[in-house]
Every structure is written in structure tokens, then in C-alpha cells.
Design a protein around this motif. Structure first.
Motif, mmCIF file in Angstrom:
data_model
loop_
_atom_site.group_PDB
_atom_site.id
_atom_site.type_symbol
_atom_site.label_atom_id
_atom_site.label_comp_id
_atom_site.label_asym_id
_atom_site.label_seq_id
_atom_site.Cartn_x
_atom_site.Cartn_y
_atom_site.Cartn_z
ATOM 1 N N SER A 100 0.824 -1.208 0.000
ATOM 2 C CA SER A 100 0.000 0.000 0.000
ATOM 3 C C SER A 100 0.857 1.256 0.000
ATOM 4 O O SER A 100 1.947 1.290 0.577
ATOM 5 C CB SER A 100 -0.924 0.022 1.226
ATOM 6 N N LEU A 101 0.345 2.285 -0.646
ATOM 7 C CA LEU A 101 0.987 3.595 -0.690
ATOM 8 C C LEU A 101 0.103 4.578 0.062
ATOM 9 O O LEU A 101 -1.079 4.735 -0.263
ATOM 10 C CB LEU A 101 1.159 4.050 -2.135
ATOM 11 N N TRP A 102 0.670 5.247 1.059
ATOM 12 C CA TRP A 102 -0.067 6.228 1.856
ATOM 13 C C TRP A 102 0.246 7.628 1.341
ATOM 14 O O TRP A 102 1.420 7.988 1.193
ATOM 15 C CB TRP A 102 0.305 6.106 3.318
ATOM 16 N N VAL A 103 -0.800 8.410 1.087
ATOM 17 C CA VAL A 103 -0.647 9.734 0.486
ATOM 18 C C VAL A 103 -1.558 10.729 1.199
ATOM 19 O O VAL A 103 -2.777 10.543 1.226
ATOM 20 C CB VAL A 103 -1.026 9.720 -1.009
ATOM 21 N N PRO A 104 -1.016 11.824 1.781
ATOM 22 C CA PRO A 104 -1.876 12.884 2.290
ATOM 23 C C PRO A 104 -2.207 13.863 1.158
ATOM 24 O O PRO A 104 -1.342 14.242 0.378
ATOM 25 C CB PRO A 104 -1.006 13.552 3.357
ATOM 26 N N VAL A 105 -3.462 14.257 1.057
ATOM 27 C CA VAL A 105 -3.888 15.243 0.057
ATOM 28 C C VAL A 105 -4.557 16.386 0.805
ATOM 29 O O VAL A 105 -5.604 16.206 1.435
ATOM 30 C CB VAL A 105 -4.855 14.632 -0.973
ATOM 31 N N ALA A 106 -3.947 17.578 0.753
ATOM 32 C CA ALA A 106 -4.370 18.702 1.582
ATOM 33 C C ALA A 106 -4.782 19.899 0.739
ATOM 34 O O ALA A 106 -4.488 19.980 -0.457
ATOM 35 C CB ALA A 106 -3.232 19.105 2.521
ATOM 36 N N GLU A 107 -5.443 20.840 1.398
ATOM 37 C CA GLU A 107 -5.618 22.151 0.792
ATOM 38 C C GLU A 107 -4.246 22.824 0.683
ATOM 39 O O GLU A 107 -3.340 22.549 1.466
ATOM 40 C CB GLU A 107 -6.550 23.011 1.639
ATOM 41 N N TYR A 108 -4.104 23.731 -0.291
ATOM 42 C CA TYR A 108 -2.793 24.356 -0.524
ATOM 43 C C TYR A 108 -2.625 25.595 0.353
ATOM 44 O O TYR A 108 -2.420 26.700 -0.120
ATOM 45 C CB TYR A 108 -2.637 24.723 -1.998
ATOM 46 N N ARG A 109 -2.739 25.389 1.654
ATOM 47 C CA ARG A 109 -2.537 26.462 2.628
ATOM 48 C C ARG A 109 -2.372 25.830 4.004
ATOM 49 O O ARG A 109 -2.878 24.731 4.256
ATOM 50 C CB ARG A 109 -3.711 27.445 2.626
ATOM 51 N N PRO A 110 -1.665 26.502 4.905
ATOM 52 C CA PRO A 110 -1.509 25.957 6.256
ATOM 53 C C PRO A 110 -2.822 26.017 7.032
ATOM 54 O O PRO A 110 -3.761 26.712 6.645
ATOM 55 C CB PRO A 110 -0.444 26.870 6.877
ATOM 56 N N ARG A 111 -2.871 25.250 8.138
ATOM 57 C CA ARG A 111 -4.031 25.243 9.042
ATOM 58 C C ARG A 111 -5.324 25.028 8.266
ATOM 59 O O ARG A 111 -6.295 25.773 8.414
ATOM 60 C CB ARG A 111 -4.082 26.552 9.849
#
Length: 263
Positions: A100-111
């Protein structure tokens, strides 16, 4: 209190902390490099096996994230998946754990917010996911399946179970902005940069996952294909005693290999 003692106390209080003094920094030399000749956009994370590379990246203009699977022998593209969930389109540092490959996908800004994805490493299809109320920029998964994740600029480290239950959090005790994390035996390995007296210093750190105590620090030496020597801006991976770093965006994206000493 004497005037001399007051002066000495003031000097101690005012003296800047030198994080490099926690451990001796070990120089490691470039031993190999492999150009990646297709568009990678803005590289974020890297994972490595004997046969494959996995690369996470983001196209900021199109607001789309990607995971690429690359044949290691030929450097040819073997698989690709787009990743975007409304405002979340920024994949971070990645981790390969078993199949398995673990990937975080976030908004392009902190907090902000993130979705943590568990993908099938070959097909890149989703196996599981959970959400986090922060921008997760990188993560590592240990042999027991516990996830250690760091937010934007790695100011805070979080610990989660594989199904997303939060186990705790720890403030980063040093100013290093880690960009990619890997589990290596009982340690975490993180690559990133820190500013010391106005200078940006690239480092690869071996950390205790529970306390973030620094066990070893490596400084890669060599010259980038695009010029300069900051090898620690983005992706890193460790495989069979070799350290792989991937600091450049396309069209000069290159995977650089170093020998990784044991701490």
C-alpha cells in the motif's frame, strides 16, 4: 548578585540555540543519479523499491495533484492517478508500507484540512481513507501500522492509527521544515531545510518517533542537475541502505542516490 554574574546570565539567555550541536553532522556523498524525463510538475514525495519509484506532485495552476508510478530500470511512466477533492489537491510526502501507498492530500494552505489515502501501490486505487483537520504535508507508517504525520512546515507531528484515530501530537522541537518522512526501523527519517542565522541549511534527520529526539543528522554533498546543492527541498526515501532524494521540479527532475549510514 554581582555585575559580572548578571552579564554572564544575560549572555547565556541571549545566546542563539544551535540545533546542529545536538549531534554531529555527517557528510554523505552523491553516488548515482537518474533523470526523470516526463513532466512531474511540482514534486512533493518519493517512495522506492527495487523495481519502482512512486512520486507525488501538484500542478498548482490546474489545481490537480498526482501520484506517478515509474519503472526504475527505464524511468518510464508505469501508472498515474490524479488526486483532487474540491479544495484538497496538494499531495504531500508519501510512504510505501507493504503493498500500500499512503498519500496525504491537503488544501494548498496551512491550518486547513487533509484526506489521508491508502492506495494499492500497483493500481493506485483507493483502499481506505480518513480526514484530518490540518494541512498534512508528509507522513510515515511504521511496521505496526501506526502513522506519524507532520503539518505545514512540520511545526506539529501527529500520531494516528491506520483507521484515523488520533493518538497524540508533539510540537517540533527544532526549526526544521521537514518535507518528506520515512519509517526506518525504529526511527523516522525526514528531509527538509532550516534557517540558521539567515542561511537555509538542507538536512536529513534521523528522529525518535515518540520524542522527536535527534539521533543522527546527514548533510548530502554534490551538485544538483539544475545547479546548487539543496538536495532536501522535497522527496526522500530509504531503500536497502541507500538514501534517495528528489528536490527538483520538471523538466530537470532527477532522483539522486546517497549511501545512508546507520545512526
Amino acid at each position: 548578585m554581582t555585575a559580572r554574574l548578571v552579564v554572564l546570565l544575560c549572555l547565556v539567555i541571549a545566546a542563539p540555540v544551535s540545533w546542529a550541536e545536538e549531534v554531529a553532522t555527517v557528510d554523505i556523498d552523491l553516488v548515482d543519479q537518474q533523470p526523470i524525463e516526463y513532466p512531474t510538475h511540482h514534486v512533493q514525495g518519493l517512495a522506492v523499491t527495487a523495481d519502482s519509484y512512486w512520486i507525488s506532485s501538484v500542478d498548482r495552476r490546474a489545481r490537480v495533484g498526482f501520484v506517478f508510478r515509474v519503472d526504475r530500470a527505464t524511468a518510464k511512466l508505469a501508472g498515474k492517478r490524479e488526486l483532487s477533492f474540491d479544495a484538497q489537491f496538494h499531495p504531500g510526502g508519501i510512504e510505501l508500507a507493504g503493498d500500500s501507498l499512503w498519500v496525504p492530500v491537503a488544501e494548498y494552505r496551512p491550518r486547513s484540512t487533509s484526506t489521508i489515502l491508502k492506495l494499492d501501490a500497483q493500481s493506485l486505487e483507493t483502499q481506505a481513507s480518513f480526514t484530518v483537520d490540518d494541512h498534512i504535508g508528509c507522513l510515515a507508517v511504521n511496521a505496526g501500522g501506526q502513522i506519524t504525520a507532520a503539518n505545514w512546515d512540520a511545526r506539529t507531528f501527529y500520531r494516528f492509527t491506520a483507521d484515523g484515530k488520533k493518538l497524540g501530537e508533539t510540537a517540533n522541537p527544532r526549526p526544521t521544515a521537514y518535507q518528506d518522512l520515512k519509517s526506518w526501523g525504529e526511527l523516522l527519517v525526514g528531509c527538509g531545510t532550516e534557517k540558521v542565522e539567515g542561511q537555509v541549511r538542507p538536512v536529513v534527520d534521523c528522529l525518535r518517533p515518540d520524542t522527536l529526539a535527534l539521533e543522527a543528522r546527514w548533510r548530502p554533498r554534490g551538485t544538483l542537475r539544475s545547479g546548487g546543492n539543496n538536495f532536501c527541498r522535497e522527496g526522500c526515501a530509504i531503500f536497502k541502505g541507500a538514501l534517495f532524494l528528489m528536490p527538483e521540479d520538471g523538466p530537470q527532475t532527477t532522483i539522486y542516490q546517497f549511501a545512508a549510514p546507520r545512526p
